[in-house]
Each structure stands twice: as structure tokens, then as C-alpha cells.
Design an enzyme around this catalytic site. Structure first.
Site, PDB file in Angstrom:
ATOM      1  N   ASP A  54      28.834  -3.422 -22.867  1.00  0.00           N
ATOM      2  CA  ASP A  54      28.525  -3.923 -21.536  1.00  0.00           C
ATOM      3  C   ASP A  54      29.550  -3.346 -20.549  1.00  0.00           C
ATOM      4  OD1 ASP A  54      28.350  -5.593 -19.277  1.00  0.00           O
ATOM      5  OD2 ASP A  54      27.669  -7.286 -20.502  1.00  0.00           O
ATOM      6  N   GLU A 120      13.983   2.743  -2.175  1.00  0.00           N
ATOM      7  CA  GLU A 120      13.937   1.403  -1.549  1.00  0.00           C
ATOM      8  C   GLU A 120      14.854   1.281  -0.341  1.00  0.00           C
ATOM      9  OE1 GLU A 120      13.127  -2.154  -2.725  1.00  0.00           O
ATOM     10  OE2 GLU A 120      11.653  -1.546  -4.195  1.00  0.00           O
ATOM     11  N   ARG A 146      13.702 -10.069  -1.584  1.00  0.00           N
ATOM     12  CA  ARG A 146      13.404  -8.766  -2.196  1.00  0.00           C
ATOM     13  C   ARG A 146      14.350  -7.662  -1.716  1.00  0.00           C
ATOM     14  NH1 ARG A 146       8.892  -4.952  -2.621  1.00  0.00           N
ATOM     15  NH2 ARG A 146       9.984  -3.095  -3.247  1.00  0.00           N
ATOM     16  N   ASN A 178       9.665   6.491  -7.140  1.00  0.00           N
ATOM     17  CA  ASN A 178       8.708   6.022  -8.149  1.00  0.00           C
ATOM     18  C   ASN A 178       8.514   7.002  -9.302  1.00  0.00           C
ATOM     19  OD1 ASN A 178       7.908   4.446  -5.471  1.00  0.00           O
ATOM     20  ND2 ASN A 178       7.236   3.255  -7.225  1.00  0.00           N
ATOM     21  N   GLN A 219      -1.083  -0.786  -0.579  1.00  0.00           N
ATOM     22  CA  GLN A 219       0.238  -0.140  -0.534  1.00  0.00           C
ATOM     23  C   GLN A 219       0.154   1.221  -1.200  1.00  0.00           C
ATOM     24  OE1 GLN A 219      -0.881  -2.670  -2.269  1.00  0.00           O
ATOM     25  NE2 GLN A 219       0.687  -4.137  -2.823  1.00  0.00           N
ATOM     26  N   LYS A 220       0.938   2.177  -0.657  1.00  0.00           N
ATOM     27  CA  LYS A 220       0.910   3.529  -1.238  1.00  0.00           C
ATOM     28  C   LYS A 220       2.280   3.896  -1.799  1.00  0.00           C
ATOM     29  CE  LYS A 220      -2.831   5.473   1.436  1.00  0.00           C
ATOM     30  NZ  LYS A 220      -3.179   6.350   2.546  1.00  0.00           N
ATOM     31  N   ARG A 221       2.258   4.640  -2.880  1.00  0.00           N
ATOM     32  CA  ARG A 221       3.485   5.187  -3.468  1.00  0.00           C
ATOM     33  C   ARG A 221       3.212   6.645  -3.848  1.00  0.00           C
ATOM     34  NH1 ARG A 221       4.747   0.949  -1.783  1.00  0.00           N
ATOM     35  NH2 ARG A 221       5.970  -0.736  -2.763  1.00  0.00           N
ATOM     36  N   TYR A 299       9.221 -12.442  -1.665  1.00  0.00           N
ATOM     37  CA  TYR A 299       8.784 -11.047  -1.751  1.00  0.00           C
ATOM     38  C   TYR A 299       8.212 -10.572  -0.432  1.00  0.00           C
ATOM     39  CZ  TYR A 299       6.423  -6.915  -3.600  1.00  0.00           C
ATOM     40  OH  TYR A 299       6.010  -5.632  -3.847  1.00  0.00           O
ATOM     41  N   ARG A 305       5.445   4.932   1.403  1.00  0.00           N
ATOM     42  CA  ARG A 305       6.734   5.453   0.926  1.00  0.00           C
ATOM     43  C   ARG A 305       6.512   6.893   0.472  1.00  0.00           C
ATOM     44  NH1 ARG A 305       9.127   2.458  -4.100  1.00  0.00           N
ATOM     45  NH2 ARG A 305       9.941   0.970  -2.595  1.00  0.00           N
TER      46      ARG A 305
HETATM   47  C1  UGA Z   1      10.285   0.234  -7.111  1.00  0.00           C
HETATM   48  C2  UGA Z   1      11.508  -0.464  -7.641  1.00  0.00           C
HETATM   49  O1  UGA Z   1      12.193  -1.174  -6.665  1.00  0.00           O
HETATM   50  C3  UGA Z   1      12.491   0.474  -8.244  1.00  0.00           C
HETATM   51  O2  UGA Z   1      12.065   0.814  -9.544  1.00  0.00           O
HETATM   52  C4  UGA Z   1      12.770   1.731  -7.498  1.00  0.00           C
HETATM   53  O3  UGA Z   1      13.930   1.638  -6.766  1.00  0.00           O
HETATM   54  C5  UGA Z   1      11.671   2.189  -6.586  1.00  0.00           C
HETATM   55  O4  UGA Z   1      10.509   1.454  -6.505  1.00  0.00           O
HETATM   56  C6  UGA Z   1      11.244   3.583  -7.017  1.00  0.00           C
HETATM   57  O5  UGA Z   1      10.899   3.747  -8.186  1.00  0.00           O
HETATM   58  O6  UGA Z   1      11.225   4.464  -6.185  1.00  0.00           O
HETATM   59  P1  UGA Z   1       8.119  -0.592  -5.956  1.00  0.00           P
HETATM   60  O7  UGA Z   1       7.495   0.746  -5.838  1.00  0.00           O
HETATM   61  O8  UGA Z   1       7.768  -1.548  -4.872  1.00  0.00           O
HETATM   62  O9  UGA Z   1       9.680  -0.518  -6.081  1.00  0.00           O
HETATM   63  O10 UGA Z   1       7.816  -1.274  -7.356  1.00  0.00           O
HETATM   64  P2  UGA Z   1       6.557  -1.495  -8.297  1.00  0.00           P
HETATM   65  O11 UGA Z   1       6.881  -2.719  -9.079  1.00  0.00           O
HETATM   66  O12 UGA Z   1       6.269  -0.277  -9.091  1.00  0.00           O
HETATM   67  O13 UGA Z   1       5.361  -1.861  -7.311  1.00  0.00           O
HETATM   68  C7  UGA Z   1       4.633  -0.911  -6.601  1.00  0.00           C
HETATM   69  C8  UGA Z   1       3.553  -1.592  -5.815  1.00  0.00           C
HETATM   70  O14 UGA Z   1       2.594  -2.133  -6.723  1.00  0.00           O
HETATM   71  C9  UGA Z   1       4.015  -2.779  -4.970  1.00  0.00           C
HETATM   72  O15 UGA Z   1       3.393  -2.708  -3.718  1.00  0.00           O
HETATM   73  C10 UGA Z   1       3.551  -4.012  -5.719  1.00  0.00           C
HETATM   74  O16 UGA Z   1       3.253  -5.094  -4.879  1.00  0.00           O
HETATM   75  C11 UGA Z   1       2.312  -3.481  -6.423  1.00  0.00           C
HETATM   76  N1  UGA Z   1       1.983  -4.174  -7.694  1.00  0.00           N
HETATM   77  C12 UGA Z   1       2.907  -4.292  -8.696  1.00  0.00           C
HETATM   78  C13 UGA Z   1       0.710  -4.677  -7.875  1.00  0.00           C
HETATM   79  O17 UGA Z   1      -0.148  -4.577  -6.980  1.00  0.00           O
HETATM   80  N2  UGA Z   1       0.406  -5.284  -9.056  1.00  0.00           N
HETATM   81  C14 UGA Z   1       1.290  -5.423 -10.065  1.00  0.00           C
HETATM   82  O18 UGA Z   1       0.928  -5.991 -11.141  1.00  0.00           O
HETATM   83  C15 UGA Z   1       2.585  -4.899  -9.888  1.00  0.00           C
END
Ligand code: UGA
Length: 344
Positions: A54, A120, A146, A178, A219-221, A299, A305
Site C-alpha cells: 500500500d 475530467e 462528483r 476514456n 452524453q458523448k465521450r 452526481y 468531452r
Molecule cells: C470517467 C472517469 O471519471 C475516469 O475513469 C476518467 O478520469 C475519465 O472518465 C476518462 O476516462 O477520461 P466518465 O466518462 O463520466 O468519467 O465515466 P463513465 O463511468 O465511463 O461514464 C460515462 C457516461 O456513461 C456518463 O455520462 C454516465 O452517466 C454514463 N453511464 C455510465 C450510463 O449511462 N450508464 C451506466 O451504467 C454507466
């Protein structure tokens, strides 16, 4: 080169150590983590020295290895949104307090730090593409817990930058957008609903549970395949011509943008096409759920993003290569291979 990786059994850490051992015969890695389930074969490599432990306890080992190594990568952090809401103090303690102490030791011993910032930190920035040196970093109110992760990381970025601009520290901050790929999250974390979205959805498909679209999934990633991300990190570590000195670099794939709703549809299609699941009698439904119900009141979502990656292109000569569907297929296949038996 000697590299110290704290959190070497994590998602980024274990992919990075495997690449280093495969491609860099004259590099040596020293690593620490709480467990070993991801690093596997690397443990037997003589160029990899590992201590199971740890970071909050093994302080002498860490200080000794900071002195001994050339580059320090403190990758230990809680990085799942559910945890930001449920345990914000734990996130602050590990992600900020533990890491700022490591950074201070890098200053003390004049060591280069390659530090994971995060997509983030841009928060709810409205720019069409997030720029490392220009974009505003936008977070919500304090009651929306959050944002503690974003704030912890932002303050670390600022502390590291301030040491750097005063000549006390050589740093490179990288911002993963992501990243996805094998061993991102385990089936166990998905069972609790605390995985990142891609692995959460794959686990739901495997467990025959509904796929939850938080607030409709608009939401978009931009999902980035881990092998592309690791290629950029290798160039940051190589640091040819010292081009990465005191730079902040986005590492993401802007071409791989998709909404969470589209993501659910693609993953369901890929799952249904998978040879082990073509004959399943039922498949997960895709349903909508409110953010309050899914994550709780603390949240708040981030709706767009997208990284600007001109710096990664020009400084590193790097370009992401793996498209969205291929990235998802590779992630799904490996998740199923590793978790199918446990799910049954
Ligand atoms: C993530 C995490 O904060 C970190 O792993 C990291 O810093 C960052 O993004 C990254 O990887 O760049 P986020 O993309 O919001 O943040 O995390 P996710 O849990 O993957 O969620 C993505 C989106 O999916 C969010 O809008 C969330 O609301 C949505 N989601 C998530 C759903 O619609 N359903 C689910 O079951 C889980």
C-alpha cells in the site's frame, strides 16, 4: 532508464509495464500495487521489480525508489464516478493527499514526474474540443460531490505546474480521454454498478441485466483504445529532444466520439454477434434511468468531452489508429474471455 510506477497493477499501469518490457530491453521498471491480478507474467521478468503493498504504508520503499529511478509515474487513484459520489473523502485522501506527497519527493530528489491528469479536469467545459493550454476548467456546485475528483486532479496539475515553472520539477502531465481495453474493470466492480460505462454495459450483457442509459444516454465521450494511449505514453517516457518537458498533453481519439445511447446499441450488436452468444435466448434490454436514481444526488453529468490532440501530434508524432467499433470489439472480446466462467 529506470522507471518507478506506483499503481502498476492498474489499468494503465499493467498495459504500460507490458509494453515497456516487450519493447525496451534497456529499461527497468520498479512497481508497487495492492494486488497482482493484472500484471501476471510480467512478475517473472528480471527487468521488473515488484512490491505488493500500500502506498500509504510503504513510504520508505517509495522514497528509496524515487531516489533510485529516473522517472516517477504515480498512477494510484480512484477513477470511477460512482466512488466520487459515495466516498469523496476517500477520493481526496488517495487521489490528492497521497499523490501530492509523492510529487514533493520528486521535487526533493530532482526527478522527472510523468503524472496522470484526466479529461475530467475540463469538466463541463463548452469548447467543441478541449485544449490543454486554453480551455476553461468548469465544475459544478459543492453539493454535487462528483466534482471532487476533477478538483483534486486540477489542484495537483496546478501544484505540479507551479513547481515546474519555478524550475523545481521536470514534469509531463498527460490527460487520458476514456481509455478502454482489456482489464479496464472487473466483473465484480460491474456487479456493484461501479465500472466505467463500456465495461459496465458489457457486464450487463453478460449478466443479462438491463443496460441503464443515465438521463437517456445523450452524453458523448471519445473512447480511446488503450494500445493507442500506451503508444503515446511510451513517447512521453522516451521524451526525445526533451519535447515533453513541462507540457500538458491530451491523449484521446476525437474520431471515436459517440453518445452513450449509441454505445449501448453497438455493444449489444457486438455481443449478439459474438460466437458464444449468437444463440442466447434473451438479451439485455436498454432502458432509461435518471442520474439521481443511478448515482445519487451528488452526481452531475458531463455532456461532451472531445480532446484537441494537436499537441500530441506535433510533440510526439503520435496519432490514434484504432477506430471505435474495433476498440469496443477488442474490449468486449477480452472481457468475455476473462469473465465468462465467473458469470456462469
Ligand atoms: C470517467 C472517469 O471519471 C475516469 O475513469 C476518467 O478520469 C475519465 O472518465 C476518462 O476516462 O477520461 P466518465 O466518462 O463520466 O468519467 O465515466 P463513465 O463511468 O465511463 O461514464 C460515462 C457516461 O456513461 C456518463 O455520462 C454516465 O452517466 C454514463 N453511464 C455510465 C450510463 O449511462 N450508464 C451506466 O451504467 C454507466
Amino acid at each position: 532508464m529506470k522507471i518507478l510506477i506506483l499503481g502498476v497493477n492498474g489499468f494503465i499501469g499493467h498495459h504500460l509495464v507490458n509494453r515497456i518490457l516487450a519493447e525496451k530491453p534497456d529499461w527497468q521498471v520498479f512497481g508497487m500495487d495492492l494486488g497482482t491480478e493484472r500484471i501476471g507474467a510480467a512478475l517473472h521478468n528480471p527487468r521488473f521489480n515488484f512490491l505488493e503493498g500500500d502506498i500509504s504504508i510503504n513510504k520508505e520503499w517509495i522514497e528509496y525508489h524515487i531516489k533510485k529511478c529516473d522517472v516517477i509515474m504515480p498512477l494510484v487513484a480512484i477513477a470511477t464516478p460512482k466512488a466520487y459520489v459515495e466516498d469523496p473523502i476517500g477520493v481526496y485522501h488517495l487521489d490528492f493527499e497521497m499523490n501530492v506527497n509523492i510529487v514533493k519527493q520528486c521535487v526533493k530528489y530532482h526527478k522527472r514526474v510523468v503524472f496522470p491528469s484526466t479529461s475530467e479536469v475540463y469538466g463541463a467545459c463548452v469548447d467543441p474540443e478541449f485544449d490543454e493550454d486554453e480551455s476553461y476548467l468548469v465544475v459544478g456546485p459543492i453539493r454535487k460531490e462528483r466534482w471532487i475528483y476533477s478538483c483534486c486532479k486540477q489542484l495537483l496539475d496546478r501544484v505540479i505546474y507551479a513547481y515546474g515553472t519555478r524550475g523545481s520539477l521536470e514534469f509531463t502531465l498527460f490527460r487520458p480521454f476514456n481509455w478502454i481495453g482489456p482489464r479496464l474493470d472487473s466483473l465484480d466492480t460491474a456487479k456493484e454498478g461501479s465500472s466505467r460505462v463500456v465495461t459496465q454495459f458489457i457486464a450487463e450483457l453478460l449478466l443479462k441485466r438491463p443496460i441503464n442509459l443515465v438521463d437517456g444516454g445523450r452524453q458523448k465521450r471519445c473512447f480511446t483504445y488503450v494500445d493507442d494511449g500506451i503508444s503515446a505514453l511510451m513517447k512521453i517516457l522516451e521524451n526525445n529532444g526533451n519535447v515533453c518537458a513541462n507540457q500538458i498533453i491530451n491523449i484521446g481519439n476525437p474520431e471515436n466520439e459517440c453518445s452513450v445511447k449509441e454505445l449501448a446499441a453497438v455493444l449489444k450488436k457486438l455481443f449478439q454477434e459474438h460466437p458464444d452468444h449468437q444463440q442466447d435466448s434473451v438479451y439485455s434490454d436498454i432502458i432509461e434511468i435518471s442520474a439521481d436514481v443511478y448515482y445519487g444526488k451528488g452526481y452531475q453529468d458531463i455532456y461532451t468531452r472531445k480532446p484537441r490532440i494537436e499537441k500530441a501530434r506535433t510533440l510526439l508524432g503520435w496519432e490514434p489508429k484504432i477506430g471505435l467499433e474495433e476498440s469496443l470489439r477488442l474490449t468486449l472480446n477480452s472481457f468475455l474471455e476473462e469473465n465468462q466462467a465467473a458469470a456462469l
